[in-house]
Design an enzyme around this catalytic site. Structure first.
Site, mmCIF file in Angstrom:
data_model
loop_
_atom_site.group_PDB
_atom_site.id
_atom_site.type_symbol
_atom_site.label_atom_id
_atom_site.label_comp_id
_atom_site.label_asym_id
_atom_site.label_seq_id
_atom_site.Cartn_x
_atom_site.Cartn_y
_atom_site.Cartn_z
ATOM 1 N N CYS B 79 -5.772 30.982 -50.578
ATOM 2 C CA CYS B 79 -7.096 30.714 -51.143
ATOM 3 C C CYS B 79 -7.973 29.945 -50.141
ATOM 4 C CB CYS B 79 -6.947 29.977 -52.473
ATOM 5 S SG CYS B 79 -8.454 29.965 -53.458
ATOM 6 N N HIS B 169 -2.429 32.416 -55.459
ATOM 7 C CA HIS B 169 -1.617 31.208 -55.289
ATOM 8 C C HIS B 169 -0.154 31.427 -55.664
ATOM 9 C CE1 HIS B 169 -5.003 28.429 -54.644
ATOM 10 N NE2 HIS B 169 -5.664 29.162 -55.524
ATOM 11 N N GLU B 171 2.229 29.648 -54.850
ATOM 12 C CA GLU B 171 2.862 28.332 -55.046
ATOM 13 C C GLU B 171 2.707 27.834 -56.476
ATOM 14 O OE1 GLU B 171 -0.007 28.855 -53.737
ATOM 15 O OE2 GLU B 171 -1.416 27.225 -54.177
#
Lengths: 289, 190
Positions: B79, B169, B171
């Site tokens: 991002c 994302h 993560e």
């Protein structure tokens, strides 16, 4: 929990380690963004001026908020009065990135907004664990400790953060049967208490707010457990807003390095004058518990 | 294997956690002195690219990082991290590291109310969850840039030699396949 709520908690994760700054014009918003704000709070009057002006304080003019949205690419937040779900619907209609249901404005209702009804995220103030978990139960996807907005005095921000972190730590050493009673004492659902006890933290991101005026204040709050800070009046009530804002951003990113903090604290010009605790006439933190 | 995670602002802790769960040593980069030569790769996390860009300059990290990426150090930007690496942005005059030959729209998918989660094919790894938070998308890629994933008919993941960028994302999900893909790049296996 709904997917939307997860996405809203995720946005708060992206703000971590950052500084959210109060701005009252598009020009101030650009200065804040240039200085490294991770988001701006759009409002007609910053808290110090709300205090000075007195009277009823309400949601800002949507036109001003839209102008600020147009001026920057970082997330734009705005405040609504506690319990005023119509102000919140209006902000949602203009696609605000985060709504702050805030004690800084005049409260409207004994009840807080049912924030689960909304697609956009909410941040709420809290001065202890019970308040934080009640707001989360209502659908808040981010918490800020209240402090005392518009005073430029960090003492209450420290008090509320210590209270919050102390209560969280206390839960982590309780046995399960004690946790049931803790839920009763805190007046919150057991599942939230259990989460805090197991993880040693709130289930959402927690920032500090209300009184941060210097890089040292910001670093102090990070040490005490904040994941980022809101700075309201502290920036645009100071002598050199741009320089002070950039210094506070650096202080949050490197709060562990006192030598660097010394360098960035140099020559920032005048800090906001502030109000001492015993001089405060309205305690905003007592609103909405 | 030691991987650096840029820890100036944003969701860096989530990347550190993911690396640890994969048995990799993760080092937070907060200052110039943290950026040490024995790192096998570096992660640029999500957050705000304007904040990270400003701090990279203030802390003297910008040039060392840019040089290392040009010299071939594997890097993974999510991002805002992708925005930091990109050469061109359609909706902003701001430029940062300018190492990844793509053009993007910084808030292509809109404001927070338009943030979304979906699933998509990633680089032959199968279907993975794709979480977009005020995310960008890529509108153009240069020669030598491989497209690894798309969502809503937009390019959302690319690779150019040592550089991996995703608009989403990984993560924020329990799925570690994108991180494993990056670790293969770091170990020279992929």
């Amino acid at each position: 929990m709904s997917e939307k709520y997860e996405l809203n908690k995720n946005l708060a994760q992206m703000l971590k380690g950052g500084v959210i700054m109060d701005v009252s014009t598009p020009e101030q918003a650009r200065i804040a963004e240039g200085a490294g704000a991770c988001a701006v709070m759009a409002l007609e009057r910053i808290p110090a001026d709300i205090r000075a002006a007195g009277g009823v304080s309400r949601m800002s003019d949507p036109k001003l908020i839209k102008e600020i949205q147009g001026a920057v690419s970082i997330p734009v937040m705005a405040k609504v009065r506690i319990g005023h779900f119509m102000e919140a619907r209006i902000l949602q209609a203009i696609e605000i990135d985060y709504i702050d249901e805030s004690e800084v404005l005049s409260p409207t209702d004994e009840y807080h907004i049912d924030k689960r009804e909304f697609a956009v995220p909410f941040v709420c103030g809290a001065k202890n664990l019970g308040e934080a978990l009640r707001r989360i139960q209502e659908g808040a996807s981010m918490i800020r400790t209240k402090g005392e907005a518009g005073t430029g005095d960090v003492v209450q921000a420290v008090r509320h953060m210590r209270q919050m972190m102390g209560e969280i730590r206390a839960l982590t050493v309780k046995s399960k049967d004690e946790l049931y009673d803790a839920a009763k004492q805190l007046a919150v659902p057991f599942a939230l208490v259990e989460y805090v006890a197991e993880n040693g933290r709130l289930p959402v991101v927690m920032f500090s707010a209300g009184g941060v005026a210097t890089p040292a204040d910001a670093a102090l709050m990070m040490h005490l457990g904040a994941e980022g800070v809101f700075v309201g009046s502290g920036i645009f009530k100071s002598g050199d807003p741009q320089k002070r804002a950039a210094a506070i951003v650096q202080a949050v990113a490197n709060y562990n390095d006192a030598k660097l903090l010394a360098e960035i604290s140099e020559n920032l010009g005048e800090a906001m004058v502030g109000i001492n605790e015993h001089e405060i006439q309205v305690l905003m933190a007592e609103r909405g518990i | 294997m030691k991987i650096g995670v840029l820890a100036l602002q944003g969701a860096f802790a989530e990347h550190v956690q993911m690396l640890k769960s994969l048995g990799v040593e993760a080092v937070e980069i907060r200052q110039r002195r943290d950026f040490v030569p024995d790192m096998r790769g570096v992660i640029l996390p999500g957050g705000e690219s304007t904040v990270m860009g400003m701090l990279l300059h203030k802390l003297g990290l910008f040039e060392p990082l840019r040089k290392a990426l040009v010299a071939g150090l594997p890097a993974f930007g999510t991002c805002a991290g992708l925005i930091l690496m990109a050469k061109e942005s359609e909706d902003s005059p701001r430029r940062h590291l300018c190492v990844l030959d793509v053009t993007l729209r910084r808030h292509g998918f809109g404001r927070q109310i338009n943030s979304f989660k979906t699933e998509g094919e990633f680089a032959g790894c199968g279907q993975i969850p794709l979480v977009f938070i005020r995310g960008p998308y890529i509108t153009g890629v240069g020669a030598g840039v491989e497209v690894l994933a798309s969502a809503k008919n937009r390019i959302v993941a690319v690779r150019q030699k040592n550089l991996l960028g995703t608009a989403f994302h990984p993560e924020l999900t329990p799925d570690s396949r994108v991180h494993e893909y990056f670790l293969n790049m770091c170990s020279g296996a992929g």
